[in-house]
Write an enzyme that holds these catalytic residues in place. Sequence first.
Site, PDB file in Angstrom:
ATOM      1  CG  HIS A 192      -5.275   6.672   6.975  1.00 22.55           C
ATOM      2  ND1 HIS A 192      -4.568   6.763   8.152  1.00 22.55           N
ATOM      3  CD2 HIS A 192      -5.352   7.939   6.496  1.00 22.55           C
ATOM      4  CE1 HIS A 192      -4.250   8.023   8.380  1.00 22.55           C
ATOM      5  NE2 HIS A 192      -4.708   8.749   7.386  1.00 22.55           N
ATOM      6  CG  HIS A 240       0.846  11.568   7.046  1.00 21.41           C
ATOM      7  ND1 HIS A 240       1.208  12.069   8.295  1.00 21.41           N
ATOM      8  CD2 HIS A 240      -0.498  11.727   6.960  1.00 21.41           C
ATOM      9  CE1 HIS A 240       0.124  12.513   8.916  1.00 21.41           C
ATOM     10  NE2 HIS A 240      -0.924  12.318   8.126  1.00 21.41           N
ATOM     11  CG  ASP A 291      -4.766  14.220   2.758  1.00 21.00           C
ATOM     12  OD1 ASP A 291      -4.893  15.446   2.561  1.00 21.00           O
ATOM     13  OD2 ASP A 291      -4.796  13.719   3.898  1.00 21.00           O
ATOM     14  CG  ASP A 329      -0.987  11.453   3.364  1.00 14.71           C
ATOM     15  OD1 ASP A 329      -1.998  12.068   3.730  1.00 14.71           O
ATOM     16  OD2 ASP A 329      -0.683  10.318   3.805  1.00 14.71           O
TER      17      ASP A 329
END
Length: 311
Positions: A38, A73, A117, A60
């Site tokens: 992640h 992020h 993302d 991200d």
Amino acid sequence: MYVHLALILGCWTVVLQGAETDVGERADNRRPIWNLAHMVNAVKQIPTFLDLGANALEADVTFKGSVPTYTYHGTPCDFGRDCIRWEYFNVFLKTLREYTTPGNAKYRDGFILFVLDLKTGSLSNDQVRPAGENVAKELLQNYWNNGNNGGRAYVVLSLPDIGHYEFVRGFKEVLKKEGHEDLLEKVGYDFSGPYLPSLPTLDATHEAYKKAGVDGHIWLSDGLTNFSPLGDMARLKEAIKSRDSANGFINKIYYWSVDKYSTTRTALDVGVDGIMTNYPNVLIDVLNEDGYKDNYRLATYDDNPWETYKK
């Protein structure tokens, strides 16, 4: 004559041994699992998370207007993580290419997929399609190297709003116009929201995919931040039931952010295909435990991320 017979028997032995090997490989019915690290947004983090056992990474992507500019992020983020690590998007893609191109000094055979993302929540409606076009151009140039020995990993485009289906249409159109429609075989899609006021139904999500012109290569994510209570996983279980149904449209389902051993086991028991985690080594440990090692294994490049593996 005896020599001839011996040669025949020897050849048959080799053939049979090869056949046994093939059968053994095909007989591995364990569910392949994608171990998604992640919030990997800085290039220095890539080898760190791969060394912990991840076979996939999530980054991200933030935009300036419709232009994908950074992997970043920001705050808040998962507990225990540095929320402000970042890189320029083009540099990040070039680095991913190094780690996923056979023959490169940095190449990692086990690194097979990455999730982008896409932080499109900041975009106006008229910026959504151009953003998809720009992401396609960046991937084509900086990751796929314009189709000339680029990175081999699969890519999942994760969008936070089912209303942003024009992003996908724009993305696909660029690859077609540039003569690289074949690269769409490497691309999957994940409509993950919006979360407020409530998550869209699976039927609404399916309709969004139809509007995007997507039939297949569909991932679905569900989860909460790592400091939120686990809950009853009701939506996750509903999605898995849909995936396994005769008319299911979902190919793979992953759950986030799963950091605890107990939650990892629960997610596997429910039937997920992937786990997004801040600690990839936890999933590796669980996959080696009695009760799990005979039913699950880490996915490899030979596993098709667009194939549905029913529970």
